[in-house]
Scaffold this active site. Structure first.
Site, PDB file in Angstrom:
ATOM      1  N   GLY A 226       0.819  -1.207   0.000  1.00 47.36           N
ATOM      2  CA  GLY A 226       0.000   0.000   0.000  1.00 47.36           C
ATOM      3  C   GLY A 226       0.849   1.252   0.000  1.00 47.36           C
ATOM      4  O   GLY A 226       1.964   1.268  -0.532  1.00 47.36           O
ATOM      5  N   SER A 227       0.330   2.299   0.625  1.00 38.91           N
ATOM      6  CA  SER A 227       0.977   3.603   0.571  1.00 38.91           C
ATOM      7  C   SER A 227       2.187   3.682   1.498  1.00 38.91           C
ATOM      8  O   SER A 227       2.285   2.948   2.495  1.00 38.91           O
ATOM      9  CB  SER A 227      -0.019   4.698   0.955  1.00 38.91           C
ATOM     10  OG  SER A 227      -0.294   4.655   2.345  1.00 38.91           O
ATOM     11  N   GLU A 246       5.671  -3.522   0.705  1.00 36.05           N
ATOM     12  CA  GLU A 246       5.716  -3.202  -0.723  1.00 36.05           C
ATOM     13  C   GLU A 246       4.949  -1.902  -0.890  1.00 36.05           C
ATOM     14  O   GLU A 246       3.730  -1.863  -0.686  1.00 36.05           O
ATOM     15  CB  GLU A 246       5.082  -4.314  -1.561  1.00 36.05           C
ATOM     16  CG  GLU A 246       5.898  -5.584  -1.638  1.00 36.05           C
ATOM     17  CD  GLU A 246       7.179  -5.447  -2.429  1.00 36.05           C
ATOM     18  OE1 GLU A 246       7.387  -4.385  -3.055  1.00 36.05           O
ATOM     19  OE2 GLU A 246       7.978  -6.399  -2.421  1.00 36.05           O
ATOM     20  N   LEU A 247       5.656  -0.834  -1.250  1.00 34.80           N
ATOM     21  CA  LEU A 247       5.056   0.499  -1.196  1.00 34.80           C
ATOM     22  C   LEU A 247       4.982   1.140  -2.585  1.00 34.80           C
ATOM     23  O   LEU A 247       4.559   0.515  -3.530  1.00 34.80           O
ATOM     24  CB  LEU A 247       5.832   1.347  -0.187  1.00 34.80           C
ATOM     25  CG  LEU A 247       5.951   0.714   1.218  1.00 34.80           C
ATOM     26  CD1 LEU A 247       6.821   1.554   2.137  1.00 34.80           C
ATOM     27  CD2 LEU A 247       4.588   0.456   1.834  1.00 34.80           C
ATOM     28  N   CYS A 280       1.909   0.156  -8.741  1.00 34.66           N
ATOM     29  CA  CYS A 280       3.136   0.681  -8.132  1.00 34.66           C
ATOM     30  C   CYS A 280       4.262   0.841  -9.153  1.00 34.66           C
ATOM     31  O   CYS A 280       5.153   1.657  -8.955  1.00 34.66           O
ATOM     32  CB  CYS A 280       3.599  -0.233  -7.005  1.00 34.66           C
ATOM     33  SG  CYS A 280       2.485  -0.274  -5.597  1.00 34.66           S
ATOM     34  N   GLU A 373       4.234   9.671  -6.495  1.00 33.01           N
ATOM     35  CA  GLU A 373       3.564   8.609  -7.227  1.00 33.01           C
ATOM     36  C   GLU A 373       2.181   9.108  -7.648  1.00 33.01           C
ATOM     37  O   GLU A 373       1.325   9.354  -6.806  1.00 33.01           O
ATOM     38  CB  GLU A 373       3.434   7.371  -6.339  1.00 33.01           C
ATOM     39  CG  GLU A 373       2.769   6.200  -7.038  1.00 33.01           C
ATOM     40  CD  GLU A 373       2.665   4.992  -6.126  1.00 33.01           C
ATOM     41  OE1 GLU A 373       2.934   3.873  -6.593  1.00 33.01           O
ATOM     42  OE2 GLU A 373       2.299   5.172  -4.943  1.00 33.01           O
TER      43      GLU A 373
END
Length: 470
Positions: A226-227, A246-247, A280, A373
């Site tokens: 996520g963020s 996992e960003l 992502c 992002e």
């Protein structure tokens, strides 16, 4: 349609429900229960009991994953429609996600079968002579998994598949906007033979369900996609736990003057705008050599302008809605700021949750549309004059997930692979590509782990050394 959550092998309802709505037209998709801390505690207790039983050996775990892959392959269309409806993902992309999920389950099954330890050469030292040493892979314990909205099936499988292979029960908190795919995947795993209490699904908001799950003392490992802000908050909340993150990313691709521009344009058209850029590793920053910048920009605008925007259930749709109107308004605001700063913006017109694909020419480097992002259908194009400058521009980021390089020069490719500070460097490919068996992950604010079943299983187990003395 009411879709119950699942705790300890039984369906669970609640006094309050969350409405899951189509991002495209707001039509109802399903209702799921709004669960809270007491449900999280019940789910963790069930997972602990499942772990304590110790009756789920490797061969059975492999068989469950293999059977689940077979069942999912037979039901691709059913799952794809669910993804398209709740996530707004174009149906062609939803089918691709479902087929990738089949692969993820199969790769996880392989890891369940080959999970092993290692022999330690004890007599390599004088003190070890006459002793036998070996190390075993042991499940780390109960796992808390928190999954995102953008790949509501396959990214759930990237958490559940390796956890099953490793022998770890799971409490899953899916994204509140897209929980149905996750619930149905767990139902399918149970149908394939998974013990019904091995995975609990706790539906609810982040504050009501996610925060209590992170704070609960029992889960030994938290896996989150996520963020950046939420990921860092999880790390701070659970400093003594193993936290896999996992960003985000603002993925760059370098285009050298000897690159095949037709290939570049075709791949950026796909990599920058599939699922409306809500990935992502969506291609975001195109860094084009000055010799080909004008031509690439011109051709890219034409190609992007041909993208079909609309209903995700329409077979011809290439770009669907953003996940919410708030997300669409944020992207619209970033594009307005780019225009105000003097950047040329082609496209980028919002209609509710839909935004026409946008190409931003040479924006100032401090703009959000370049530095942050975007998570929307936006690509920036920036000129450079030499390779060192391009590598510097690519590395000048808080993120470091994946980068791409297009070149016909092997020396340039190898230099880029050495000097680009990213978890993955893809040669003659946009950074949006991911194979589910690769070690996928990044540096800095992009995360701290590597996904792919073989690598996640290692994270979800720990080595236990055993020594036998004569």
């Amino acid at each position: 349609m009411q879709v119950p959550a699942r705790i300890g092998g039984r369906p669970v309802s609640a006094d309050e429900w969350i409405e899951v709505l189509s991002p495209f037209d707001g039509s109802p998709v399903a209702r799921v229960p709004a669960l809270g801390a007491e449900h999280v505690a019940e789910a963790v207790a069930a997972a602990s009991a499942a772990l304590a039983r110790g009756d789920f050996p490797q061969y059975r775990r492999a068989e469950v994953l293999e059977r689940a892959a077979e069942l999912l392959a037979e039901r691709t269309e059913e799952f794809a429609v669910t993804i398209a409806r709740e996530a707004g993902k174009p149906i062609r992309d939803a089918r691709a996600e479902t087929l990738r999920c089949v692969d993820t389950l199969r790769f996880s099954a392989v890891e369940a079968r080959r999970l092993s330890g290692e022999v330690i050469p004890m007599d390599a030292s004088a003190s070890g002579v006459g002793r036998l040493g070996f190390a075993l892979r042991h499940p780390v314990g109960v796992i808390a998994a928190i999954s995102p909205f953008n790949f509501p099936l396959n990214l759930v499988a990237h958490k559940l598949g390796p956890a099953i292979a490793a022998g770890c029960p799971v409490v899953l908190k899916p994204a509140e906007l897209t929980p149905v795919s996750a619930i149905r995947l767990v139902d399918l795993l149970v149908e394939a033979g998974l013990p019904a209490d091995w995975i609990s699904v706790v539906t609810g908001t982040g504050p009501d369900a996610g925060t209590p799950l992170v704070a609960h003392p029992v889960p030994a490992l938290i896996t989150f996609t996520g963020s950046v802000a939420v990921g860092r908050r999880i790390q701070d909340t659970a400093p003594r736990k193993r936290v896999l993150l996992e960003l985000g990313s603002n993925a760059p691709v370098i285009v050298e003057p000897d690159a095949d521009l037709d290939r570049v344009v075709a791949q950026v058209r796909l990599g920058g705008f599939s699922y409306a850029g809500q990935s992502c590793i969506s291609t975001q920053r195109v860094l084009a050599h000055a010799d080909i910048y004008d031509k690439l920009l011109h051709e890219l605008k034409i190609a992007v302008g041909s993208l079909r925007v609309g209903d995700p259930l329409d077979e011809d749709t290439e770009v669907g809605p953003l996940i919410s109107e708030a997300a669409a308004k944020r992207v619209e605001d970033w594009l307005d700021r780019a225009r105000a700063a003097g950047a040329e913006v082609t496209g980028g017109v919002r209609h509710g949750t839909l935004i026409t694909p946008a190409v931003v020419a040479d924006p100032p480097r401090d703009l959000d549309v370049y530095r942050q992002e975007v998570f929307g259908p936006v690509v920036t194009v920036t000129p450079y004059t030499h390779l060192a400058e391009a590598i510097g521009l690519a590395n000048d980021s808080d993120f470091g997930l994946q980068a791409g390089v297009f070149t016909a020069d092997l020396g340039v490719a190898l230099r880029a692979a050495r000097e680009l500070e990213f978890g993955g460097v893809l040669i003659n490919q946009v950074p949006t590509f991911r194979a589910d068996q690769q070690p996928y992950g990044g540096l800095r604010d992009a995360g701290n782990t590597r996904e792919g079943p073989a690598y996640t299983v290692q994270e979800m187990t720990e080595l236990r050394f055993v020594m036998v003395s004569a």
